[in-house]
Design an enzyme around this catalytic site. Structure first.
Site, mmCIF file in Angstrom:
data_model
loop_
_atom_site.group_PDB
_atom_site.id
_atom_site.type_symbol
_atom_site.label_atom_id
_atom_site.label_comp_id
_atom_site.label_asym_id
_atom_site.label_seq_id
_atom_site.Cartn_x
_atom_site.Cartn_y
_atom_site.Cartn_z
ATOM 1 N N ARG A 111 1.082 -1.241 0.010
ATOM 2 C CA ARG A 111 -0.134 -0.002 -0.011
ATOM 3 C C ARG A 111 1.063 1.124 0.025
ATOM 4 N NH1 ARG A 111 -5.276 1.416 3.679
ATOM 5 N NH2 ARG A 111 -6.163 -0.062 2.230
ATOM 6 N N HIS A 138 -7.677 1.035 -6.158
ATOM 7 C CA HIS A 138 -7.739 0.192 -4.963
ATOM 8 C C HIS A 138 -8.469 -1.247 -5.428
ATOM 9 C CE1 HIS A 138 -7.879 -1.227 -0.936
ATOM 10 N NE2 HIS A 138 -8.723 -0.380 -0.386
ATOM 11 N N GLN A 141 -10.167 -4.088 -2.887
ATOM 12 C CA GLN A 141 -11.303 -3.517 -2.381
ATOM 13 C C GLN A 141 -12.533 -4.061 -3.235
ATOM 14 O OE1 GLN A 141 -12.201 -1.299 0.530
ATOM 15 N NE2 GLN A 141 -14.349 -2.074 0.020
ATOM 16 N N ASP A 233 -17.389 7.088 -0.875
ATOM 17 C CA ASP A 233 -16.081 7.061 -0.252
ATOM 18 C C ASP A 233 -15.940 8.519 0.226
ATOM 19 O OD1 ASP A 233 -13.706 6.212 0.675
ATOM 20 O OD2 ASP A 233 -12.667 6.397 -1.188
ATOM 21 N N CYS A 273 -16.280 1.486 1.138
ATOM 22 C CA CYS A 273 -14.970 0.915 1.396
ATOM 23 C C CYS A 273 -14.569 1.238 3.081
ATOM 24 C CB CYS A 273 -13.850 1.135 0.635
ATOM 25 S SG CYS A 273 -13.567 3.109 0.656
ATOM 26 N N ARG A 301 -13.641 -8.446 2.464
ATOM 27 C CA ARG A 301 -12.145 -8.139 2.356
ATOM 28 C C ARG A 301 -11.465 -9.419 2.594
ATOM 29 N NH1 ARG A 301 -10.446 -3.021 2.232
ATOM 30 N NH2 ARG A 301 -8.706 -3.721 1.040
HETATM 31 N N1 CP Z 1 -11.294 0.041 2.819
HETATM 32 C C1 CP Z 1 -10.121 -0.266 3.402
HETATM 33 O O1 CP Z 1 -8.861 -0.162 2.288
HETATM 34 O O2 CP Z 1 -9.683 0.125 4.478
HETATM 35 P P1 CP Z 1 -8.551 0.176 5.235
HETATM 36 O O3 CP Z 1 -7.798 1.329 4.923
HETATM 37 O O4 CP Z 1 -8.724 0.019 6.880
HETATM 38 O O5 CP Z 1 -7.352 -0.747 4.948
HETATM 39 N N1 NVA Z 2 -10.058 6.782 -0.939
HETATM 40 C C1 NVA Z 2 -9.760 6.354 0.343
HETATM 41 C C2 NVA Z 2 -9.712 4.916 0.547
HETATM 42 C C3 NVA Z 2 -9.345 4.386 1.979
HETATM 43 C C4 NVA Z 2 -9.818 3.002 2.162
HETATM 44 C C5 NVA Z 2 -8.225 6.565 0.668
HETATM 45 O O1 NVA Z 2 -7.519 6.596 -0.330
HETATM 46 O O2 NVA Z 2 -7.737 7.278 1.672
#
Ligand code: CP
Ligand code: NVA
Length: 315
Positions: A111, A138, A141, A233, A273, A301
């Site tokens: 990530r 992502h 997800q 989101d 998400c 997930r």
């Molecule tokens: N939705 C998601 O990716 O959550 P986290 O940021 O907690 O991993």
């Molecule tokens: N769009 C959000 C998703 C988090 C899971 C971010 O990137 O922070």
């Protein structure tokens, strides 16, 4: 099915655009199968003895815990690698990190910020690399999201999803995911926050194969009209904290509330998400209401990540 499975062995998971509709369908259905096996207590140690490195340059609750528990349930182990622990945080190159980690590990989940970092890691590692979120995409997800929609609606092709809010990483991955599975998708974002044209173009190309339609608009009413699935989101993603206040004003008309959701199909489901900000991208009534399936989505997930790992890391 087995020959389709073979096509995923050893692959990287960087963007849903890289996979065929059949491969995406397999990931979703295999996630559902692993979920059933886990619920029934059936053994499924498909990655016994394997190790997954998990590089996190941004925070995470769901992705971190579900990958770590997921690899454990598959008979392997996960290593949480934060920038304060590994030399990449002190400037060791991505390429060198990849060349070293492939000597120890069977897979890497990362990530980070720029999609190019994930691509560089994958280009330099012979083991599967999984994109656990970048500023652009992502994709893990969205496998869980589509699994959730299928659980509730039985099918995917022909349904309508409305994504209302920031044209961000989740929105981009949903564009690919819906296009690959034949779900119609309508995205409503304010001017200046629409999804990137290059991703919309990729999704339009994907949709040619499945008959999905893709609508990009600034009008939230148009997007939500008759939708079977509503998705939103956060208005400011990780790394955009300094823009939070400005974004609150721009996005206000895009809040999913009783007024907007009344225009969706009567049996719509609500997805997010997570993490969510009640009173911003949606009201508490919506996320805590009877149409919301966000905690099933979060659970999925785990099953989706197990499916992705088991398919890619199979020996
Ligand atoms: N939705 C998601 O990716 O959550 P986290 O940021 O907690 O991993
Ligand atoms: N769009 C959000 C998703 C988090 C899971 C971010 O990137 O922070």
């Amino acid at each position: 099915m087995n020959s389709l499975k073979e096509t995923l062995k050893g692959r990287d998971f960087l963007s849903l655009h890289d996979f065929t509709p059949q491969q995406i369908a397999l990931m979703i259905d295999f996630a559902a199968q692993l979920k059933q096996m886990q619920k029934r207590g059936e053994p499924h140690e498909l990655l016994r003895g394997q190790s997954l490195g998990m590089i996190f340059q941004k925070s995470s609750t769901r992705t971190r815990v579900s990958f770590e528990v997921g690899i454990y349930q598959l008979g392997g182990r996960g290593l949480f690698l934060s920038p304060s622990d590994i030399q990449m945080g002190r400037g060791e190159s991505i390429a060198d990190t990849a060349r070293v980690l492939e000597r120890y590990l069977d897979g890497i989940m990362i990530r980070t910020f720029d999609q190019s970092e994930v691509e560089e890691l994958a280009a330099n590692a012979s083991i599967p690399v999984i994109n656990g979120l970048t500023d652009l995409l992502h994709p893990t997800q969205v496998i869980a999201d589509l699994q959730t929609v299928k659980e509730y609606k039985v099918k995917l092709a022909g349904l309508k999803m409305a994504f209302v809010g920031d044209g961000n990483n989740v929105c981009h991955a949903l564009l690919h995911g819906c296009a690959k599975t034949g779900m119609h998708i309508s995205v409503a974002s304010p001017e200046g926050y629409l999804p990137k044209e290059e991703i919309v173009a990729e999704a339009r190309q994907d949709a040619l194969e499945t008959g999905a339609s893709i609508t990009i608009t600034t009008n939230p009413e148009e997007a939500v009209a008759g939708a079977d699935v509503l998705y939103t989101d956060v208005w400011a993603s990780m790394g955009q904290e300094s823009e939070q206040l400005d974004r609150m004003k721009v996005f206000e008309p895009y809040q999913l509330n009783d007024r907007l959701t009344a225009m969706a199909a009567p049996d719509y489901i609500f997805l997010h998400c997570l993490p969510a900000h009640r009173g911003e991208e949606m009201t508490a009534e919506i996320i805590d209401g009877p149409h919301s399936v966000v905690f099933d989505e979060a659970e999925n997930r785990l099953h989706a990540h197990k499916a992705i790992m088991a398919l890619l890391m199979a020996k």
